[in-house]
Scaffold this motif. Structure first.
Motif, mmCIF file in Angstrom:
data_model
loop_
_atom_site.group_PDB
_atom_site.id
_atom_site.type_symbol
_atom_site.label_atom_id
_atom_site.label_comp_id
_atom_site.label_asym_id
_atom_site.label_seq_id
_atom_site.Cartn_x
_atom_site.Cartn_y
_atom_site.Cartn_z
ATOM 1 N N LYS A 103 37.769 66.504 16.068
ATOM 2 C CA LYS A 103 38.560 65.467 16.725
ATOM 3 C C LYS A 103 39.275 64.603 15.701
ATOM 4 O O LYS A 103 38.689 64.180 14.724
ATOM 5 N N HIS A 161 40.548 61.226 14.285
ATOM 6 C CA HIS A 161 40.151 59.830 14.482
ATOM 7 C C HIS A 161 41.246 58.911 13.943
ATOM 8 O O HIS A 161 42.213 59.377 13.338
ATOM 9 N N SER A 182 32.776 53.728 14.738
ATOM 10 C CA SER A 182 31.756 54.757 14.555
ATOM 11 C C SER A 182 31.100 55.090 15.884
ATOM 12 O O SER A 182 31.093 54.272 16.809
ATOM 13 N N LYS A 183 30.572 56.299 15.936
ATOM 14 C CA LYS A 183 29.912 56.753 17.157
ATOM 15 C C LYS A 183 28.763 55.826 17.525
ATOM 16 O O LYS A 183 28.599 55.450 18.668
ATOM 17 N N SER A 184 27.972 55.453 16.493
ATOM 18 C CA SER A 184 26.778 54.672 16.791
ATOM 19 C C SER A 184 27.141 53.298 17.357
ATOM 20 O O SER A 184 26.425 52.756 18.182
ATOM 21 N N GLY A 189 29.750 52.817 19.121
ATOM 22 C CA GLY A 189 30.413 53.044 20.405
ATOM 23 C C GLY A 189 31.766 52.375 20.496
ATOM 24 O O GLY A 189 32.234 52.021 21.573
ATOM 25 N N ILE A 246 34.737 53.656 19.174
ATOM 26 C CA ILE A 246 35.786 54.572 18.736
ATOM 27 C C ILE A 246 36.943 54.561 19.727
ATOM 28 O O ILE A 246 36.741 54.595 20.932
ATOM 29 N N ASP A 298 40.003 56.770 20.857
ATOM 30 C CA ASP A 298 40.464 58.144 20.733
ATOM 31 C C ASP A 298 41.992 58.162 20.675
ATOM 32 O O ASP A 298 42.661 57.696 21.600
#
Ligand code: ANZ
Ligand code: ZN
Length: 863
Positions: free
Chosen positions: A63, A65, A605-607, A609, A611, A613
């Motif tokens: 993906k 970013h 970051s994903k952690s 939450g 992000i 897109d």
């Protein structure tokens, strides 16, 4: 070939009504650009000056970013700008596609790493296309494809033949969790860069590239990289870390052995009170007496479990054990004990030190821990009586005056260093030594998803590189990916056995693969000649296109990737340059390291939450808005904070651009309409004859052209480019063409030029909307192939205006000032005018009325 715009049957009313709709516009132009190959670069023949714009290529994680969006937009704007400025631009893209995640995915999802990687690339390529990059996709390189890694293997062999690739048994950083070897650079604070687990030492036979042979050249080269950020140069310098000192040799008492030490402080040699060997030092096994063997072995074992960071830290407790053997200081002839301690590393210097607790912090802590003597031999040069100076609570680590140092007593540290080295040379137990912290580059990986190291082991011939005709050594697919501790490649039934390239006897292949940093250390060369099936590249083409004129990427690659790329380029330049074809040594002339993209102050970051897109933004607002926004409010070097509301603001601005250009086109007469969207539209306009608002529009147009051109070219100040675009469009949208045309006959031409310039100026940043407007304006070929406008120097001169000074509405004086001066400046200048002083005397100013560009009126009354 250039794109043919559909014949536009423009109707003024339609132009005014239709709204900005990014989705159909972007879809349409992507197809047209692609069909017409407008971004293709023919590297063979061209008279224009070359310009190589390069982004750090992505790892195909699956993906896109926002960091990618920022990186590639920056490079793309530069590439588009240079193209319009008349450069022959090379702007390629590819995939850094070997590496661990594909292998982990293979284990988890039972899918071939190649398949996983391919599908990720396909997806990301679509996303990149959506972003509107002016990339020549014919040059796409994918490092995990045999048509690329064949040449990575070829480079390995070239280095091997030059003695720059070799194998040695070496302690390596071992991550127990990944069960893999890590390069020093991949160990951060003693932990694995990937999963933060503790790193330990383990001995393995490994392939290395001899980057240390280039240590000095790589250091010297930094002085000429004027287009690199200072902090990156400093990081490179510190990584190489050159120290000047001496190598001294201490005999071991009662043994036929000597301990070699590297020291940066030969001036302290009279203060050596003990010696330390690294636990892994080969002399340890040789010297240890039987009665100490158990204790020593235990200590060696425990040291192997510690991280390098822990071993070196100055503030940590120091541990060690005495070896039970003594050395002799060749300067004092004193017997001093030999210890082993883990604060000495085996792979720096000689792996042994002469310990001077009085003048080295770590030695001091160690001596205090084990009650070893501290002998002061350097006193501060402010000391009246150097001989009476004593180190007590803390090491004295500065230079100074020598004391208690035999014939060298009284010398300064600087002089003593020279004298002591000279003495050691004369006596045959030492010499001057330049030492670099830079270590050879460990390239072996016991992993599957990497370039196979092209070497075979033959019973008769030993280690033999694969011959060129045997390339590529193809990565097998019949492997057990979960095999740990050794390369999964070794589980292949088809791969291992082969014939020796030299004698044809049975031989086995190397199963280690290369560090992915090798793949990315030369990809910029492959782009230049990506379709070449006979060679990695042709040196003539490389000589023509290198160095990269502008490299853009993340600061996280400031050390390794750049250092490795420089090393490979230096080595290739040395081996491939001829009288006629000289390859440059430095690969990247200018470097731009962009800051991070944050969301509400935090790293995306994903952690967390948080992000955003990119595709969601493309779909909602269009790629132009995303591009415009990501350049908008901070310079490229700084971190960038993503704000949802600001994205909308950018979208609204593009709507305004659309409306404004549409409206102004509608004002223009037909012949002008059809001319303004030609590549080099520059009507004859005499600035001096212009008046009023038309003059102002002309001036603003040229100031904007000049400002944006320098902002892009000089400093890559894209945020100021954006603000200048905003101001210009605002000015243009307020311009009443119909009314002004009646006042100044040249209004139409000036307006046409302003509109034409506006479209060109937005083209690098927002390529889709620019192209659509260009077509509306009658453009027959792409705006991206049009000529960048050039500012009229005459119009850049500040106009002066006459300001009238009034007292209570009566003109009393006047002065001239640069047009555009601020109200406050005008008022204060007026107040200091000579002729009005008598009118102000004895009065109070109750009000000051300022009409910019015209007058200042003081309303006064008696005090
Ligand atoms: C004696 C001495 C006296 C030192 C003194 C320093 C101060 P740089 O500058 O980083 O190159 N050293 C040498 N090899 C080592 C190793 N393998 N592991 C740990 N330490 C090592 O550091 C060079 C200094 O670090 C050398 O100079 C040595 O200590 C130590 F007042 O020698 B010195
Ligand atoms: Zn052989």
């Amino acid at each position: 070939m250039t794109p043919q715009h559909q014949d536009s049957t423009r109707k003024k009313s339609v132009l005014q009504l239709d709204n900005y709709q990014p989705q159909p516009i972007e879809k349409k132009w992507l197809t047209v650009w692609q069909e017409n190959n407008i971004y293709q670069t023919n590297t063979e023949t061209n008279d224009k000056p070359k310009y190589y714009a390069l982004s750090m290529f992505p790892y195909p994680s699956g993906k896109l970013h926002m960091g990618h969006v920022r990186n590639y937009t920056l490079t793309d704007v530069i590439a588009r700008f240079k193209r319009m400025q008349g450069f022959h631009v090379l702007h390629p893209m590819g995939w850094d596609s070997f590496g661990l995640p594909a292998e982990n995915a293979a284990i988890q999802n039972n899918i071939q790493p190649a398949a996983w990687t391919d599908s990720n690339i396909a997806h990301m390529k679509k996303q990149l296309a959506q972003l509107g990059l002016s990339v020549d996709w014919d040059r796409e390189v994918t490092t995990c494809k045999p048509d690329y890694y064949q040449w990575t293997q070829w480079i390995f062999i070239a280095l091997y033949k030059k003695g720059l690739a070799y194998k040695k048994e070496a302690p390596v950083n071992w991550c127990k969790n990944c069960e893999t070897v890590l390069a020093n650079e991949q160990v951060i604070d003693g932990k694995c860069w990937r999963d933060d687990s503790l790193v330990v030492k383990k001995n393995l036979s490994q392939w290395f590239f001899k980057i240390t042979e280039y240590a000095q050249e790589l250091l010297d080269g930094l002085d000429h990289l004027h287009g690199w950020p200072d902090r990156v140069l400093l990081m490179q310098k510190n990584w190489i870390n050159r120290s000047i000192g001496a190598e001294l040799s201490f005999p071991v008492d009662g043994h036929n052995a000597r301990i070699e030490v590297f020291t940066t402080r030969p001036d302290t040699v009279f203060g050596v009170t003990y010696m330390v060997l690294a636990p892994e030092h080969p002399l340890v096994k040789q010297l240890v007496p039987a009665e100490n063997q158990v204790e020593v072995e235990q200590y060696v074992q425990s040291a192997s479990l510690k991280t390098e960071m822990d071993r070196l830290a100055a503030d940590k407790q120091k541990s060690g054990v005495p070896l039970g053997v003594f050395a002799v200081n060749p300067f004092t002839h004193q017997k001093i004990p030999i210890w082993i301690a883990d604060y000495v590393l085996v792979d720096y210097g000689t792996g042994a030190v002469m310990a001077v607790p009085a003048h080295d912090e770590r030695d001091f802590v160690f001596a205090k821990t084990y009650d070893l003597p501290v002998q002061t031999v350097i006193a501060p040069d402010t000391e009246n009586n150097p001989d009476s100076f004593r180190v007590e609570n803390q090491a004295y680590t500065d230079a100074g005056i020598l004391c208690h140092s035999g014939q060298f007593t009284g010398m300064t540290s600087t002089d003593a260093k020279q004298a002591i080295i000279a003495f050691a040379v004369a006596e045959g137990f030492g010499h001057k030594k330049i030492q670099y912290r830079l270590k050879d580059w460990l390239i072996s990986r016991q992993r599957y998803w990497g370039t196979p190291i092209p070497v075979v082991y033959c019973e008769k011939c030993g280690t033999v590189p694969v011959s060129e005709s045997g390339l590529p050594v193809v990565l097998p697919t019949d492997v057990d990916f979960s095999l740990k501790g050794q390369s999964p490649v070794s589980s292949s039934k088809t791969f291992l056995n082969t014939a020796c390239p030299t004698c044809k006897s049975p031989a086995v292949r190397e199963t280690d693969t290369m560090d992915t940093f090798v793949d990315s250390a030369w990809y910029y060369l492959r782009y230049i000649d990506a379709q070449n099936t006979q060679a990695a590249f042709t040196p003539e083409q490389v000589a023509r296109w290198m160095p990269v004129d502008q490299y853009v990427g993340g600061i996280e690659h400031a050390i390794l990737h750049l250092l490795y790329s420089r090393f490979i380029m230096y080595a290739l330049s040395d081996s491939l340059s001829t009288e006629k074809t000289k390859l440059p040594k430095e690969p990247f002339k200018n470097l731009l390291t962009q800051g991070m993209v944050l969301k509400d102050g935090h790293k995306m970051s994903k952690s967390k939450g948080n992000i955003v897109d990119p595709t969601a933004i493309f779909n909602e607002f269009g790629a132009d808005t995303a591009r415009f926004f990501i350049l908008s409010d901070s310079p490229p070097k700084a971190d960038f904070d993503w704000k949802e509301s600001a994205v909308e603001g950018c979208y609204k601005f593009l709507c305004k651009v659309w409306r404004c250009i549409g409206d102004q086109l509608a004002v223009l007469d037909d012949p002008l309409q059809s001319q303004l969207a030609t590549a080099a539209f520059t009507p004859e306009i005499s600035y001096s004859s212009l008046t009023g608002n038309t003059r102002l529009l002309y001036q603003t147009t040229h100031q904007t052209i000049a400002g944006i051109t320098t902002d892009i070219a000089a400093e890559y100040q894209f945020n100021t480019v954006i603000s200048k675009l905003r101001q210009f469009i605002t000015h243009l949208s307020k311009f009443n063409g119909a009314a002004e045309a009646e006042k100044d006959p040249q209004c139409q031409v000036v307006l046409a030029y302003a509109v034409s310039s506006a479209i060109k100026l937005i083209a690098p940043v927002t390529p889709f909307i620019a192209e659509a407007l260009w077509e509306k304006a009658g453009g027959k070929t792409s705006v991206h192939l049009a000529q960048w406008p050039v500012a009229d120097p005459e119009a850049l001169q500040q106009d002066t205006v006459n300001i009238v000074v009034q007292i209570n509405g009566k003109v009393r004086d006047q002065f001239s000032v640069e047009s555009g001066a601020e109200k406050a400046a005008l008022a204060s200048k007026a107040q200091s005018c000579q002729k009005i002083q008598p009118y102000l005397a004895g009065m109070v100013v109750v009000r000051t009325i300022v009409v910019p560009e015209k007058l200042v009126n003081f309303v006064v009354k008696p005090e």
